[in-house]
Design a protein around this motif. Structure first.
Motif, short mmCIF file in Angstrom:
data_model
loop_
_atom_site.label_atom_id
_atom_site.label_comp_id
_atom_site.label_asym_id
_atom_site.label_seq_id
_atom_site.Cartn_x
_atom_site.Cartn_y
_atom_site.Cartn_z
N UNK A 16 0.81 -1.21 -0.10
CA UNK A 16 -0.09 0.08 0.05
C UNK A 16 0.86 1.37 0.18
N UNK A 17 1.92 1.37 1.01
CA UNK A 17 2.50 2.66 1.11
C UNK A 17 3.53 2.72 -0.21
N UNK A 18 4.09 1.67 -1.06
CA UNK A 18 4.68 1.57 -2.14
C UNK A 18 3.93 2.30 -3.37
N UNK A 23 1.79 6.77 -6.75
CA UNK A 23 0.81 7.56 -7.36
C UNK A 23 1.31 8.99 -7.17
N UNK A 24 1.74 9.32 -5.96
CA UNK A 24 2.05 10.81 -5.97
C UNK A 24 3.46 11.10 -6.83
N UNK A 25 4.34 10.16 -6.99
CA UNK A 25 5.26 10.43 -7.83
C UNK A 25 4.86 10.45 -9.50
N UNK A 57 1.31 1.28 -16.34
CA UNK A 57 2.48 0.90 -17.28
C UNK A 57 3.85 0.51 -16.76
N UNK A 58 4.02 1.34 -15.52
CA UNK A 58 5.40 0.94 -14.47
C UNK A 58 5.32 -0.31 -14.00
N UNK A 59 4.06 -0.80 -13.49
CA UNK A 59 3.89 -1.89 -12.70
C UNK A 59 4.05 -3.10 -13.65
N UNK A 60 3.48 -2.94 -14.80
CA UNK A 60 3.86 -4.17 -15.79
C UNK A 60 5.04 -4.02 -16.29
N UNK A 61 5.95 -2.97 -16.28
CA UNK A 61 7.27 -3.04 -16.73
C UNK A 61 8.09 -3.45 -15.61
N UNK A 62 7.69 -3.34 -14.34
CA UNK A 62 8.45 -4.05 -13.26
C UNK A 62 8.23 -5.50 -13.11
#
Length: 77
Positions: A16-18, A23-25, A57-62
């Motif tokens: 959750x924190x990550x 989201x903020x970044x 998009x970022x989560x898929x990349x990770x």
């Protein structure tokens, strides 16, 4: 479950924190101001969609890098 406003449940609660940080970044990179009080009623739907799309998009990349066994993943910038 039909009465739940948000039925999305995290599989890993510690994430959750990550996810909040991500989201903020992403919002900052896009120049979108996230409301400090958590009320998104005054945020344009297009902007919330842009934030969500970039997070996805970022989560898929990770995940792709993890599946490939590479560590060439950016640190949420």
């Amino acid at each position: 479950m039909a009465n739940d406003r948000n039925s999305n449940q995290l599989v890993v609660q510690q994430a959750r924190a990550a996810l909040e940080q991500l989201k903020f970044e992403v919002a900052q990179e896009l120049g979108i101001q996230i409301p400090q009080d958590g009320y998104y009623g005054n945020v344009v739907t297009r902007d919330t969609g842009r934030i969500g799309g970039n997070i996805t998009r970022r989560l898929v990349e990770i995940a792709e890098h993890q599946l490939a066994g590479t560590s060439n993943v950016r640190n949420f910038r």
